[in-house]
Design a protein around this motif. Structure first.
Motif, PDB file in Angstrom:
ATOM      1  N   UNK A  70       0.836  -1.198   0.000  1.00 45.05           N
ATOM      2  CA  UNK A  70       0.000   0.000   0.000  1.00 45.05           C
ATOM      3  C   UNK A  70       0.868   1.243   0.000  1.00 45.05           C
ATOM      4  N   UNK A  71       0.283   2.330  -0.435  1.00 48.15           N
ATOM      5  CA  UNK A  71       0.970   3.620  -0.464  1.00 48.15           C
ATOM      6  C   UNK A  71       0.907   4.254   0.924  1.00 48.15           C
ATOM      7  N   UNK A  72       2.063   4.735   1.402  1.00 47.04           N
ATOM      8  CA  UNK A  72       2.135   5.483   2.656  1.00 47.04           C
ATOM      9  C   UNK A  72       2.952   6.747   2.386  1.00 47.04           C
ATOM     10  N   UNK A  73       2.306   7.904   2.488  1.00 48.12           N
ATOM     11  CA  UNK A  73       2.983   9.187   2.281  1.00 48.12           C
ATOM     12  C   UNK A  73       2.501  10.132   3.378  1.00 48.12           C
ATOM     13  N   UNK A  74       3.455  10.792   4.049  1.00 48.02           N
ATOM     14  CA  UNK A  74       3.078  11.647   5.174  1.00 48.02           C
ATOM     15  C   UNK A  74       3.989  12.869   5.236  1.00 48.02           C
ATOM     16  N   UNK A  75       3.501  13.891   5.972  1.00 49.22           N
ATOM     17  CA  UNK A  75       4.330  15.080   6.160  1.00 49.22           C
ATOM     18  C   UNK A  75       3.966  15.748   7.485  1.00 49.22           C
ATOM     19  N   UNK A  76       4.984  16.024   8.331  1.00 48.66           N
ATOM     20  CA  UNK A  76       4.712  16.618   9.646  1.00 48.66           C
ATOM     21  C   UNK A  76       4.748  18.135   9.661  1.00 48.66           C
ATOM     22  N   UNK A  77       5.198  18.776   8.575  1.00 47.19           N
ATOM     23  CA  UNK A  77       5.433  20.209   8.615  1.00 47.19           C
ATOM     24  C   UNK A  77       4.174  21.044   8.577  1.00 47.19           C
ATOM     25  N   UNK A  78       4.293  22.285   9.040  1.00 49.08           N
ATOM     26  CA  UNK A  78       3.191  23.229   8.989  1.00 49.08           C
ATOM     27  C   UNK A  78       2.193  23.031  10.109  1.00 49.08           C
ATOM     28  N   UNK A  79       1.183  23.904  10.157  1.00 52.07           N
ATOM     29  CA  UNK A  79       0.186  23.818  11.231  1.00 52.07           C
ATOM     30  C   UNK A  79      -0.740  22.618  11.100  1.00 52.07           C
TER      31      UNK A  79
END
Length: 280
Positions: free
Chosen positions: A214-223
């Motif tokens: 499966x596709x897993x894409x994440x980002x912690x930046x920003x509000x």
């Protein structure tokens, strides 16, 4: 240890936008706390967490030049072994003392999971700091102090702390909707790049791995923090609110570009969409 001498440091700093808008890029890079904060913060803001090569059935190489080609020159993202190996190489090149640790994910309730997450401990003026650019949308944006267990650390609108358990085990916690939640736990045992090669093999190929199939894409930046797992796109707000939407195959490439800044070569993009569609 981290092959920092092989890294094109200037290209890495340009990739993460080091100093853009803040003037820090004009000052000398030194192994001090200010530089550590600035590099860590720039890295987590610029480089997405993603497993797209795993989803495409391709091997994940952890030598510095391979990671540099993908994450720096190819402007791709990566998962923890790639992200933190790259960060470690850069910090080592700057002159920091960097060591690795292996962590157990604790975001899935009471299940006891294997050690599969790679984190870093960086020592500055004798004080250890947790550095982690590879825990996806829930991870810290900046270093977290390890010498003061229980101390709350504010990172923009987000808060973290480290608590200590028996046998020297440390647990990174995040504040969500007024409640402290465990993210992962790690012991004092030092891990080396060769250890991450074994963990990477499991995470990228074992059928029981959460990254396979499966596709897993994440980002912690920003509000607002963003996570795409399979077809479920989630936006997490500091007050604990979440917004969810389904991502169909025809909208996948637009979401990868708009939400995560990821653009794949045409052939790879077509193959990924086909894999995403096959999940129907």
């Amino acid at each position: 240890m981290w092959s920092g001498e092989e890294l094109d440091l200037d290209a890495y700093l340009e990739r993460i936008g080091y100093g853009e808008g803040g003037g820090t890029g004009d000052r000398e890079l030194r192994p001090d706390l200010g530089t550590l904060y600035a590099v860590h913060r720039a890295h987590t803001a610029a480089v997405a967490f993603e497993n797209l090569d795993v989803a495409l059935g391709r091997p994940i190489a952890l030598d510095v030049k391979a990671i540099e080609a993908k994450l720096v020159h190819g402007r791709r993202g990566g998962y923890c072994y790639e992200q933190n190996s790259l960060l470690a190489a850069a910090l080592e090149r700057i002159g920091f003392e960097v060591s690795g640790r292996g962590a157990r994910n604790r975001t899935r309730g009471d299940s006891l999971l294997a050690v599969t997450h790679a984190v870093l401990v960086v020592t500055v003026d004798g004080e250890p700091w947790l550095c982690d650019a590879g825990f996806g949308y829930q991870g810290p944006l900046e270093p977290v102090p390890l010498a003061r267990p229980g101390a709350e650390v504010r990172q923009g609108e987000w808060a973290f702390r480290v608590r200590e358990e028996a046998d020297g085990v440390l647990v990174l916690c995040a504040l969500r909707a007024g409640t402290w939640r465990d993210l992962y736990a790690f012991s004092p045992q030092h891990y080396h790049p060769v250890d991450y090669v074994l963990l990477n093999h499991y995470s990228s190929s074992h059928p029981g791995s959460s990254f396979v199939g499966r596709v897993v894409v994440q980002h912690p930046g920003g509000p607002v923090r963003r996570s795409l797992v399979g077809r479920r796109l989630v936006r997490l707000h500091p007050d604990g609110r979440t917004e969810e939407q389904a991502v169909d195959p025809d909208g996948l490439l637009d979401v990868l570009d708009r939400e995560f800044g990821l653009r794949l070569p045409e052939r790879d993009a077509a193959e990924l969409v086909a894999i995403h569609r096959a999940g129907d």
